[in-house]
Design an enzyme around this catalytic site. Sequence first.
Site, short mmCIF file in Angstrom:
data_model
loop_
_atom_site.label_atom_id
_atom_site.label_comp_id
_atom_site.label_asym_id
_atom_site.label_seq_id
_atom_site.Cartn_x
_atom_site.Cartn_y
_atom_site.Cartn_z
CG HIS A 79 -1.93 -0.91 1.44
ND1 HIS A 79 -3.23 -1.00 0.77
CD2 HIS A 79 -1.96 -2.37 1.67
CE1 HIS A 79 -3.93 -1.99 1.10
NE2 HIS A 79 -3.22 -3.01 1.45
CB THR B 65 -10.42 4.26 -1.14
OG1 THR B 65 -10.21 4.41 0.27
CG2 THR B 65 -9.80 3.15 -1.48
CE LYS C 163 -14.34 5.22 1.03
NZ LYS C 163 -13.38 5.14 2.24
CE LYS D 170 -7.36 13.37 0.52
NZ LYS D 170 -7.14 12.14 -0.14
NE ARG D 171 -4.22 9.70 10.25
CZ ARG D 171 -3.81 8.64 11.18
NH1 ARG D 171 -4.63 7.72 11.63
NH2 ARG D 171 -3.05 8.97 11.76
CE LYS E 283 -2.96 10.39 3.35
NZ LYS E 283 -3.45 9.66 2.47
C1 26Q Z 1 3.25 0.28 10.36
C2 26Q Z 1 3.96 -0.22 11.62
C3 26Q Z 1 3.73 0.56 12.91
C4 26Q Z 1 2.85 1.17 13.00
C5 26Q Z 1 2.16 1.80 12.20
C6 26Q Z 1 2.35 1.21 10.76
C7 26Q Z 1 1.26 1.61 9.51
C8 26Q Z 1 0.07 1.67 9.88
C9 26Q Z 1 -0.83 2.23 8.80
C10 26Q Z 1 1.73 1.95 8.30
C11 26Q Z 1 0.83 2.45 7.37
C12 26Q Z 1 -0.57 2.28 7.64
C13 26Q Z 1 -1.40 2.67 6.60
C14 26Q Z 1 -1.40 2.69 5.37
C15 26Q Z 1 -2.60 3.27 4.65
O1 26Q Z 1 -3.57 3.36 5.02
N1 26Q Z 1 -2.26 3.44 3.38
C16 26Q Z 1 -3.49 3.67 2.36
O2 26Q Z 1 -4.06 2.52 1.76
C17 26Q Z 1 -4.90 2.68 1.00
C18 26Q Z 1 -5.52 1.58 0.62
O3 26Q Z 1 -5.01 0.89 -0.48
C19 26Q Z 1 -4.63 3.52 -0.26
O4 26Q Z 1 -5.73 4.08 -0.95
C20 26Q Z 1 -3.94 4.88 0.21
O5 26Q Z 1 -3.23 5.60 -0.85
C21 26Q Z 1 -2.81 4.44 1.09
O6 26Q Z 1 -1.88 5.62 1.74
#
Ligand code: 26Q
Length: 820
Positions: free
Chosen positions: A366, A665, A669, A557-558, A563
Amino acid sequence: MDLQAPPIAVATPAADARSLAESILRKLLFDLGKSQQGAQRRDWFMAAALATRDQVMERWLGGSRSAYNSQAKQVYYLSLEFLIGRLLRDTITNLGIADQLRDALDILGVPFDEVRSAEPDAALGNGGLGRLAACFMESLASLGIPAFGYGIRYDHGLFRQQIMGGWQREVPEDWLTFGNPWEFARPEIAHEIGFGGNITVIDGRDGPRQVWQPGEIIQAVAYDTPIIGWRGRHVNTLRLWSARASDPLSLEAFNHGDHVGALADQVRQEAISKVLYPGDETPAGQELRLRQEYFFASAALQDLVRRHIRVHGDLHSLPDRVAIQLNDTHPAIAVAELMRICVDLHGLSWEEGWRITQGAISYTNHTLLPEALESWPVPLMERLLPRHMQIIYLINAHHLDAVAARHPGNDALLASVSLIGEGHARRVRMGHLAFVGSHKVNGVSALHSNLLKQTVFHDFNMLFPGRIVNKTNGITFRRWLHQANPGLTSLLREAVGERVLDDPQALELLRPLADDAAFQQRFMAVKHANKAALAANIRAALELKIDPGAMFDVQIKRIHEYKRQLLNILEAVALYDAMRDSPTQSFAPRVKIFAGKAAASYHRAKLIIKLAHDVGRVINADPVLRDRLKLVFLPNYNVSAAEVIVPAADLSEQISTAGMEASGTGNMKLALNGALTMGTLDGANVEILEHVGAENIHIFGKTTPEVAEHRADGIRGQAAVDASPRLAQVLEAIRSGVFSPDDPGRYHGLVDDLLNTDHFLVLADFDSYYEAQRAADARWNEPQAWARAAILNTANLGWFSADRTIAEYAEDIWKVSPVI
Ligand code: 26Q
């Protein structure tokens, strides 16, 4: 026992309004111990949910039994995050009893909306990745594909965001306080998860065997939630694991009088499932996180292996019967764990274990952000998971031998594809582990999958051509169109027929209506009603009055630098200046709406939230604008907030630096609900452009190769400022404290960083963005042209249904077919 007594039949209670009302009252009285008079909103919600749940049980248990008996191939979706939101409306729509439940509550004199909004969001995820997992679970059930979701039942989901004086504050979230009516505790389904300890070698029948003696064992206890597919045809299970101390009171210590010490261990062990890591994109390298990853990956594998062996006898057929999807690298330790199960626990050969592992597992990436690629220090892995570390070394040795045989003498290649990074300190690269342990690896949009091949997995792609595939993300239309936007849905049913509820491609039938003035009016009337509802929410939450007739320009979004919420805020300031300077120019009246959380430790992101508030305070109070511009930051963005904002949006801000957003995503929406995209050529925006057509989207900014070139040239932000008096004025205002008179230096660091570096090309893309916004203004001033484009967005978005995405995974990666 009287053996002659006839068996007692228990049937699902009737689902007409009257029976449901009775059932709700029974739940209230007998399950919750509340009288009708004394019941609070929450109690009504619980009673309604429990009554609804009764409608599911037979199908759920029956469906699981038939999947079991048919020996159909099972999908297992392993994800540390499931960002589900509320389930009541989802459940009743998919069961087809929404009207009946509404009527039942009417009979009881409680408004459905009050009951519905008493449900807390299940916020077991950070953002896109977690929400994708939730959409996929719903689609799997709707398509009738037998599947389990496996994750962690966090006691506390993502923090609640409070805004104090414009600053974000994190408050713990407590979704389980009043009980969760959707879940079933299964205390009898528990697996032992080991940590630490050491390895002894014993003489086995076929030579020496490694035996891991963990220093600590924690129980993973199952909690099951039924996931109901569209029209209730199929029901799958989301199984979340909760940590339970093996020896809860450490009896020995307790009996010796050390009561506190005895409990301390319990608390430490059960901490594993206490809280979701609030990181987004940037991994937090804490030990507890690694413990969470192994805890749920191991529980999932033990669970599915036990089920498989019960039906099929041994592990050899696992890849034919089971597809395990890793949602990012967070569960990547599953590769080593499945090898351990095969080789250490079931005595299979290394080669056979590897065939099984690779055949069963596949991995979704991702992110391309280098800082987001997960890796763990070797010493930590050795201490926590000593046997897995050995297995990873062995996998690496086999892997590197094979590479060296094909590319003799190429040490650079070996270093680049090794599972162990030899940087500052040695680290296990989880992406590499996931890649070699999988038969397929996918990106989440066409652009992202291509970039994977060119960048992070370039060498892997050369070594394993064909392994990387694309699966462009999708969203579930049930939640994001039918439930969130009932007004638009009934218009669509009328316009293109009932088919639209089952076949997203039927939306195409709308195309000819895009030019129909009467239809345009009805379409925009629905939009207006949704905007009025959002305006009422904003007024209640922020005491700010906004005009539903203005363009609702939305970025939700976050908060992350890539972003580029900052770009949007700078444009707001420029527009503010321009509106004041040229009061007669035909700017579209706008409400800029922001919402999103910043990771707790991400100071820059929190400062951007503060800037939004500072700018909003000045703009919103300026009488010169005559309400033509407002800037709103809605606190505590979550799934439920999105369900209100998305149907009310006119313009969708998807403005990440090209090459950095894997897919997005929210973009889907918003466009599905008739918002026009203001976007860069990034992630799935590229495919949205292809589907809606260039004339129905506003594209701006540098492309991915141009971004790379710009960075390689080392161009500083100052260059963009030199070329743009408008931008210079904006930055000067922010830097000098126009928006922060209480602390004029607040944004010095931020602005200087833009001028000196501008890593995310906020300044480099500014003029192009400003121009694109004025083009959107011009379109807004032609209401028919706007309506036409909005309708064509909805009409052309069918392809972005998660049902299409899941069907592709099923065919190309999992090799599974529906059971209905
Ligand atoms: C990893 C290790 C330790 C702590 C946290 C994490 C961690 C947590 C969440 C690393 C990444 C995430 C989230 C990533 C994320 O949401 N990515 C998004 O995924 C979506 C679905 O595929 C995409 O549409 C977005 O583009 C992408 O940013």
